[in-house]
Design an enzyme around this catalytic site. Sequence first.
Site, mmCIF file in Angstrom:
data_model
loop_
_atom_site.group_PDB
_atom_site.id
_atom_site.type_symbol
_atom_site.label_atom_id
_atom_site.label_comp_id
_atom_site.label_asym_id
_atom_site.label_seq_id
_atom_site.Cartn_x
_atom_site.Cartn_y
_atom_site.Cartn_z
ATOM 1 N N ARG A 121 0.880 -1.178 0.000
ATOM 2 C CA ARG A 121 0.000 0.000 0.000
ATOM 3 C C ARG A 121 0.910 1.219 0.000
ATOM 4 O O ARG A 121 1.659 1.444 0.952
ATOM 5 C CB ARG A 121 -0.923 -0.019 1.224
ATOM 6 C CG ARG A 121 -1.730 1.248 1.386
ATOM 7 C CD ARG A 121 -2.867 1.126 2.382
ATOM 8 N NE ARG A 121 -3.997 0.410 1.815
ATOM 9 C CZ ARG A 121 -5.235 0.464 2.296
ATOM 10 N NH1 ARG A 121 -5.514 1.192 3.361
ATOM 11 N NH2 ARG A 121 -6.204 -0.220 1.713
ATOM 12 N N HIS A 139 -7.170 1.054 -6.682
ATOM 13 C CA HIS A 139 -7.430 0.134 -5.562
ATOM 14 C C HIS A 139 -8.068 -1.139 -6.133
ATOM 15 O O HIS A 139 -9.262 -1.401 -5.941
ATOM 16 C CB HIS A 139 -8.352 0.815 -4.550
ATOM 17 C CG HIS A 139 -8.371 0.166 -3.197
ATOM 18 N ND1 HIS A 139 -7.675 -0.991 -2.905
ATOM 19 C CD2 HIS A 139 -9.027 0.519 -2.052
ATOM 20 C CE1 HIS A 139 -7.899 -1.319 -1.639
ATOM 21 N NE2 HIS A 139 -8.706 -0.415 -1.106
ATOM 22 N N GLN A 183 -10.071 -3.813 -3.950
ATOM 23 C CA GLN A 183 -11.392 -3.339 -3.535
ATOM 24 C C GLN A 183 -12.425 -3.549 -4.642
ATOM 25 O O GLN A 183 -13.508 -4.088 -4.404
ATOM 26 C CB GLN A 183 -11.312 -1.844 -3.172
ATOM 27 C CG GLN A 183 -12.636 -1.267 -2.705
ATOM 28 C CD GLN A 183 -13.096 -1.870 -1.393
ATOM 29 O OE1 GLN A 183 -12.358 -1.869 -0.430
ATOM 30 N NE2 GLN A 183 -14.315 -2.403 -1.364
ATOM 31 N N ASP A 188 -17.717 6.871 -1.592
ATOM 32 C CA ASP A 188 -16.451 6.741 -0.857
ATOM 33 C C ASP A 188 -16.162 8.087 -0.193
ATOM 34 O O ASP A 188 -16.847 9.089 -0.449
ATOM 35 C CB ASP A 188 -15.328 6.341 -1.838
ATOM 36 C CG ASP A 188 -14.016 5.998 -1.126
ATOM 37 O OD1 ASP A 188 -14.026 5.844 0.114
ATOM 38 O OD2 ASP A 188 -12.980 5.917 -1.809
ATOM 39 N N CYS A 242 -16.805 1.420 0.069
ATOM 40 C CA CYS A 242 -15.619 0.583 0.295
ATOM 41 C C CYS A 242 -15.152 0.642 1.750
ATOM 42 O O CYS A 242 -14.413 -0.240 2.186
ATOM 43 C CB CYS A 242 -14.505 0.990 -0.652
ATOM 44 S SG CYS A 242 -14.053 2.715 -0.514
ATOM 45 N N ARG A 291 -13.801 -9.003 1.054
ATOM 46 C CA ARG A 291 -12.370 -8.725 0.859
ATOM 47 C C ARG A 291 -11.566 -9.977 1.205
ATOM 48 O O ARG A 291 -10.598 -10.311 0.540
ATOM 49 C CB ARG A 291 -11.911 -7.548 1.754
ATOM 50 C CG ARG A 291 -12.490 -6.180 1.427
ATOM 51 C CD ARG A 291 -12.008 -5.631 0.099
ATOM 52 N NE ARG A 291 -10.574 -5.487 0.017
ATOM 53 C CZ ARG A 291 -9.880 -4.426 0.445
ATOM 54 N NH1 ARG A 291 -10.511 -3.395 0.967
ATOM 55 N NH2 ARG A 291 -8.559 -4.369 0.322
HETATM 56 N N1 CP Z 1 -11.477 -0.251 1.873
HETATM 57 C C1 CP Z 1 -10.221 -0.361 2.382
HETATM 58 O O1 CP Z 1 -9.244 -0.552 1.651
HETATM 59 O O2 CP Z 1 -10.175 -0.293 3.731
HETATM 60 P P1 CP Z 1 -8.828 -0.071 4.583
HETATM 61 O O3 CP Z 1 -8.265 1.271 4.171
HETATM 62 O O4 CP Z 1 -9.273 -0.109 6.015
HETATM 63 O O5 CP Z 1 -7.886 -1.177 4.247
#
Ligand code: CP
Length: 298
Positions: free
Chosen positions: A104, A131, A134, A216, A256, A284
């Site tokens: 990330r 992402h 997601q 979001d 998300c 997820r």
């Molecule tokens: N939706 C998502 O990626 O959540 P986090 O940022 O908590 O990993």
Amino acid sequence: MKKDLISINYLSKQEIYEIFELATQLKKEQKQGKSHNDLLAGKTIAMLFEKPSLRTRMTFETGMYQLGGHAIYERLIGEKIGDRETVLDVAKNLERWVDGIVVRSFSHQNVINLAKFTNIPVINALTDLLHPCQILTDMFTILEKKGRLEGIKLAYIGDGNNVCNSWIYGAEKTGMILKIACPNGYEPSQDITANNLFISNDPEEVVKDADIVYTDAWASMGQESEKKIRNKAFQAFQVNKKLLSNASPDVLIMHCLPAHRGEEITDKVMDGPNSIVFDEAENRLHVQKAVLNLLLKN
Ligand code: CP
């Protein structure tokens, strides 16, 4: 050749459905109590996170554990991948020890470079641009609820951010019909292109014939200093009962997460009968277990 998950744009439709089929099987088997701990026994992933996470971290770590493997989480605070040593050196070290990298990062280029410099699979767990984990999960969730993706109409309401960018690729790959409503100046990245891209500044119009309404955060991670100005710009884009009075009564609501209740979505909508946000969060785990299995098994 090794495979990575950097962008949905790099996956074929067949590969996307291969992930969904395996996720369906793994989810079903897990609910029946079947163990998966022989699937990636002895495998390890490194998880390098420049930004905070609840869902992504928990589901990758839990997923690796359930598959019989191990995950090592490293949270880089105030430091970016490539600061302490080059991205190439990080990549060349990790490939000597572990079987995959989940990353990330603020910089999408860093993830591309990691994948280029290493011979182990790299999974994009969110960048400022995309992402993919997601949106693969979101499409899987819609497939579960609706039985198909082709022709399903999704209204994306809010910021043209990394999630929105990945939706553009996901919808194009699977034949979903995506309509985006965002304020002027908050459109998706111009680097993200697709046929028949529909972008409007009118959320009421966009939700009208939608099967799914998706939203979001108005200010993503790293944009906290813009929160005040963004909250003002996005006022008309809140997913609330009034906006949804323009939509079908059986429209499904997705987010998300994390949600900023009272900002981009109200409690009534998020906790209401049409909300599938926690099914989405659960998935997820199942989708990423499928991705890990497909990328790491060899
Ligand atoms: N939706 C998502 O990626 O959540 P986090 O940022 O908590 O990993």
